[in-house]
Structures are given as structure tokens and as C-alpha cells.
Scaffold this active site. Structure first.
Site, PDB file in Angstrom:
ATOM      1  N   GLU A  63       5.606  -1.823  -5.309  1.00 27.05           N
ATOM      2  CA  GLU A  63       4.422  -2.661  -5.487  1.00 27.05           C
ATOM      3  C   GLU A  63       3.303  -1.894  -6.177  1.00 27.05           C
ATOM      4  OE1 GLU A  63       1.693  -6.042  -3.385  1.00 27.05           O
ATOM      5  OE2 GLU A  63       3.350  -5.178  -2.261  1.00 27.05           O
ATOM      6  N   SER A  64       3.185  -0.613  -5.879  1.00 29.10           N
ATOM      7  CA  SER A  64       2.151   0.204  -6.515  1.00 29.10           C
ATOM      8  C   SER A  64       2.355   0.281  -8.020  1.00 29.10           C
ATOM      9  CB  SER A  64       2.144   1.614  -5.921  1.00 29.10           C
ATOM     10  OG  SER A  64       1.838   1.574  -4.556  1.00 29.10           O
TER      11      SER A  64
END
Length: 142
Positions: A63-64
Site C-alpha cells: 500500500e505504501s
């Protein structure tokens, strides 16, 4: 890419200061027109009780890197990114070393970005395959 590779990496690494990304030691290391790569060390800090990489740490890496990549397709003065859905298939375990998250754009719409994030080990073995959907929101600029 509007920005140089070095500018992209500098922005992403500075943007991550004092966040979960810093806690997990995620570092952005490569970028191109349609991809972004980050690495994360696999240490006991990201293990689950069985001594292997925690699936949640893999998802945090995915997600980062996918969310950071979406920032380069928007106007940050008027828009912002929110992850709205992520899925992950964990295919192989790893106990130590480094994993790499490579986000590649699948769909770049005006309001939605769809990313495929492959998490691999240092030998290129696929550890997890993730899919992230980001929403592009207008900022409430006054």
C-alpha cells in the site's frame, strides 16, 4: 515522467519520515514512467510469531509503494490519494533478507488508479502479489 527519478525518490523518502514507512524501514529505490520500487528489510520487527514475514507488513509495503506512486499522476495542490481497497496473495514465506515492492499501474483514470504490486525477495522470487485501488479526491481548498 515529469520529475526526474532522483526527485521522485527524494520526495517519497522525505514524505515517509515519521510514518509507518519509517518504522518498517521502507526505502524507495527506483522509479519510472509507470512504476515505483521500494525495499523493506525482513527482520524480527516484521515477523509473525512463526518467525516469517508477517502478511500485514507485506500489505503495508504494497500500500505504501502503490499510494506513493499515485501521487505522481495528480495535482498535489488540488488533489490527494486515498487507498480504498487492497488484496494480497501470499505465495512464499521469507525469514530474513530484503523484500522489494514494485508497483505497476494497471489503470490510470481521473478518479481511480489500479496498481499491481509484486513483492519479491533478493533472488526475484515472488513472495506476495497485491492489487491496490486508490481514489483521487479533490482537496477542500479555500
Amino acid at each position: 515522467m515529469i520529475f526526474s527519478k532522483e526527485q521522485v525518490l527524494e520526495f517519497c523518502n522525505q514524505f515517509s519520515k515519521n510514518t509507518l514507512m519509517q518504522t518498517l524501514q521502507i526505502e524507495y529505490i527506483d522509479a519510472g514512467e509507470d512504476f515505483l520500487v521500494a525495499k523493506m528489510p525482513v527482520t524480527p520487527a516484521v515477523h509473525q510469531p512463526m518467525g516469517i514475514l508477517h502478511g500485514g507488513a507485506s500489505v503495508a509495503l504494497a500500500e505504501s509503494v502503490g499510494s506513493a506512486a499515485s501521487h505522481f499522476f495528480i495535482n498535489p495542490e488540488k488533489q490527494e490519494i486515498r487507498g480504498i481497497e487492497i488484496s494480497a496473495n501470499h505465495l512464499k514465506s521469507i525469514r530474513e533478507g530484503v523484500v522489494f515492492g514494485t508497483a505497476k499501474i494497471i489503470h490510470k483514470g481521473k478518479t481511480l488508479h489500479l496498481w499491481e504490486i509484486k513483492i519479491t525477495d533478493e533472488s526475484g522470487n515472488l513472495i506476495s502479489l497485491c492489487k491496490l485501488t486508490n481514489m483521487v479526491l479533490d482537496k477542500n481548498v479555500k
